[in-house]
Design a protein around this motif. Sequence first.
Motif, PDB file in Angstrom:
ATOM      1  N   VAL A  56       0.831  -1.217  -0.039  1.00 54.50           N
ATOM      2  CA  VAL A  56      -0.017   0.024   0.130  1.00 54.50           C
ATOM      3  C   VAL A  56       0.867   1.244   0.080  1.00 54.50           C
ATOM      4  O   VAL A  56       1.785   1.532   0.994  1.00 54.50           O
ATOM      5  CB  VAL A  56      -1.126   0.143   1.276  1.00 54.50           C
ATOM      6  N   VAL A  57       0.597   2.178  -1.070  1.00 50.40           N
ATOM      7  CA  VAL A  57       1.567   3.357  -1.098  1.00 50.40           C
ATOM      8  C   VAL A  57       0.492   4.696  -0.868  1.00 50.40           C
ATOM      9  O   VAL A  57      -0.455   4.668  -1.430  1.00 50.40           O
ATOM     10  CB  VAL A  57       1.968   3.315  -2.528  1.00 50.40           C
ATOM     11  N   TRP A  58       1.098   5.045   0.086  1.00 49.80           N
ATOM     12  CA  TRP A  58       0.286   6.333   0.385  1.00 49.80           C
ATOM     13  C   TRP A  58       0.729   7.871  -0.116  1.00 49.80           C
ATOM     14  O   TRP A  58       1.893   8.093   0.006  1.00 49.80           O
ATOM     15  CB  TRP A  58       0.319   6.525   1.981  1.00 49.80           C
ATOM     16  N   VAL A  59      -0.377   8.554  -0.652  1.00 47.93           N
ATOM     17  CA  VAL A  59       0.322   9.566  -1.404  1.00 47.93           C
ATOM     18  C   VAL A  59      -0.616  10.951  -0.738  1.00 47.93           C
ATOM     19  O   VAL A  59      -1.784  10.779  -0.728  1.00 47.93           O
ATOM     20  CB  VAL A  59      -0.154   9.687  -3.109  1.00 47.93           C
ATOM     21  N   GLN A  60       0.166  11.617  -0.388  1.00 49.20           N
ATOM     22  CA  GLN A  60      -0.498  13.000   0.505  1.00 49.20           C
ATOM     23  C   GLN A  60      -0.206  14.154  -0.188  1.00 49.20           C
ATOM     24  O   GLN A  60       0.971  14.497  -0.524  1.00 49.20           O
ATOM     25  CB  GLN A  60       0.267  12.850   1.734  1.00 49.20           C
ATOM     26  N   HIS A  61      -1.003  15.057  -0.502  1.00 52.36           N
ATOM     27  CA  HIS A  61      -0.766  16.334  -1.282  1.00 52.36           C
ATOM     28  C   HIS A  61      -0.633  17.364  -0.031  1.00 52.36           C
ATOM     29  O   HIS A  61      -0.993  17.647   1.081  1.00 52.36           O
ATOM     30  CB  HIS A  61      -2.191  16.708  -1.982  1.00 52.36           C
ATOM     31  N   ASP A  62       0.218  18.538  -0.572  1.00 55.70           N
ATOM     32  CA  ASP A  62       0.209  19.716   0.297  1.00 55.70           C
ATOM     33  C   ASP A  62       0.596  20.764  -0.827  1.00 55.70           C
ATOM     34  O   ASP A  62       1.145  20.374  -1.683  1.00 55.70           O
ATOM     35  CB  ASP A  62       1.258  19.694   1.144  1.00 55.70           C
ATOM     36  N   HIS A  89       2.784  17.678  -4.639  1.00 56.09           N
ATOM     37  CA  HIS A  89       2.254  19.224  -4.862  1.00 56.09           C
ATOM     38  C   HIS A  89       1.543  19.430  -6.085  1.00 56.09           C
ATOM     39  O   HIS A  89       1.330  20.525  -6.323  1.00 56.09           O
ATOM     40  CB  HIS A  89       3.548  20.090  -5.078  1.00 56.09           C
ATOM     41  N   PHE A  90       1.276  18.321  -6.901  1.00 48.26           N
ATOM     42  CA  PHE A  90       0.502  18.492  -8.243  1.00 48.26           C
ATOM     43  C   PHE A  90      -0.165  17.563  -8.193  1.00 48.26           C
ATOM     44  O   PHE A  90      -0.322  16.815  -7.320  1.00 48.26           O
ATOM     45  CB  PHE A  90       1.463  18.548  -9.336  1.00 48.26           C
ATOM     46  N   ASN A  91      -1.662  17.771  -9.197  1.00 44.26           N
ATOM     47  CA  ASN A  91      -2.531  16.609  -9.208  1.00 44.26           C
ATOM     48  C   ASN A  91      -2.209  15.420  -9.197  1.00 44.26           C
ATOM     49  O   ASN A  91      -2.720  14.647  -8.659  1.00 44.26           O
ATOM     50  CB  ASN A  91      -3.456  17.276 -10.252  1.00 44.26           C
ATOM     51  N   SER A  92      -1.074  14.978 -10.348  1.00 40.94           N
ATOM     52  CA  SER A  92      -0.812  13.471 -10.496  1.00 40.94           C
ATOM     53  C   SER A  92       0.132  13.376  -9.369  1.00 40.94           C
ATOM     54  O   SER A  92       1.051  14.157  -9.158  1.00 40.94           O
ATOM     55  CB  SER A  92      -0.071  13.532 -11.942  1.00 40.94           C
ATOM     56  N   ALA A  93      -0.077  12.079  -8.923  1.00 37.41           N
ATOM     57  CA  ALA A  93       1.017  11.568  -7.870  1.00 37.41           C
ATOM     58  C   ALA A  93       2.066  11.182  -8.569  1.00 37.41           C
ATOM     59  O   ALA A  93       3.041  11.182  -7.715  1.00 37.41           O
ATOM     60  CB  ALA A  93       0.335  10.195  -7.457  1.00 37.41           C
ATOM     61  N   ALA A 115      -5.912  12.468 -12.923  1.00 37.15           N
ATOM     62  CA  ALA A 115      -4.560  12.767 -13.372  1.00 37.15           C
ATOM     63  C   ALA A 115      -3.534  11.488 -13.078  1.00 37.15           C
ATOM     64  O   ALA A 115      -2.925  11.146 -13.748  1.00 37.15           O
ATOM     65  CB  ALA A 115      -3.848  14.025 -12.757  1.00 37.15           C
ATOM     66  N   THR A 116      -3.651  10.929 -11.836  1.00 37.64           N
ATOM     67  CA  THR A 116      -2.741   9.744 -11.483  1.00 37.64           C
ATOM     68  C   THR A 116      -3.166   8.466 -12.387  1.00 37.64           C
ATOM     69  O   THR A 116      -2.164   7.857 -12.591  1.00 37.64           O
ATOM     70  CB  THR A 116      -2.920   9.480  -9.996  1.00 37.64           C
ATOM     71  N   ALA A 117      -4.270   8.328 -12.608  1.00 33.56           N
ATOM     72  CA  ALA A 117      -4.860   7.180 -13.473  1.00 33.56           C
ATOM     73  C   ALA A 117      -4.066   7.335 -14.830  1.00 33.56           C
ATOM     74  O   ALA A 117      -3.700   6.419 -15.469  1.00 33.56           O
ATOM     75  CB  ALA A 117      -6.276   6.955 -13.528  1.00 33.56           C
ATOM     76  N   TYR A 118      -4.397   8.425 -15.362  1.00 35.71           N
ATOM     77  CA  TYR A 118      -3.917   8.528 -16.750  1.00 35.71           C
ATOM     78  C   TYR A 118      -2.270   8.744 -16.841  1.00 35.71           C
ATOM     79  O   TYR A 118      -1.736   8.069 -17.813  1.00 35.71           O
ATOM     80  CB  TYR A 118      -4.365   9.806 -17.227  1.00 35.71           C
ATOM     81  N   ALA A 119      -1.681   9.321 -15.787  1.00 32.48           N
ATOM     82  CA  ALA A 119      -0.314   9.026 -15.683  1.00 32.48           C
ATOM     83  C   ALA A 119       0.408   7.869 -15.540  1.00 32.48           C
ATOM     84  O   ALA A 119       1.183   7.397 -16.118  1.00 32.48           O
ATOM     85  CB  ALA A 119       0.180  10.202 -14.646  1.00 32.48           C
TER      86      ALA A 119
END
Length: 189
Positions: free
Chosen positions: A48-54, A83-87, A118-122
């Motif tokens: 499980v990879v956790w991605v957190q935005h700031d 810091h961007f939409n795509s992880a 954005a992450t799905a497409y990336a």
Amino acid sequence: MSIRSGSNAALVVVDVQVDVVANAWERDRIVANVALAVRRARDAGVVVVWVQHDDAELKYDTSGWAWVPELSPLPTEPLVRKHFNSAFEGTELDSLLDGLGVAHVFLAGAATNWCIRATAYAALERGFDVTLLSDAHTTEDMVLSSGRVIEAQSVVDDLNIALRWLAYPGRANAAAPTAEVEFGSRTEG
């Protein structure tokens, strides 16, 4: 068959943070499904990879930036700050997944119309197979300047449909309910 050389899968949980989902459509149901996905992935031995935005509005290490109380990353699970939409943009996510031999990404989180899309497409563009957990992502209604409202449920439905029907050469993509996916398998469909 994926064009990535690995044979492993990963569940990528994106931005299920207090302020991100505070007013999200079906918040409690979606967060419960994300928690179910985390449990099922762990039980299957899938990382499980956790991605957190700031950013300027969602400041690092504040109460709104924190994970929702229902979710708790384990100390051994990778954390990625973005810091961007795509992880994938400006982060180590691609190299992290590559180092883990991941070819298949299961995706859950928020917000559907920004970071999940954005992450799905990336991920697809980088050669990963992608399964969007169709009942484990959410967003808020959007009120346009004209006063017209784009309902969150419509945005969720739209991305679920797109991930079922997109076609990328050499990659498999799908959208499936959390309870129905096999986290140990490379493709869903």
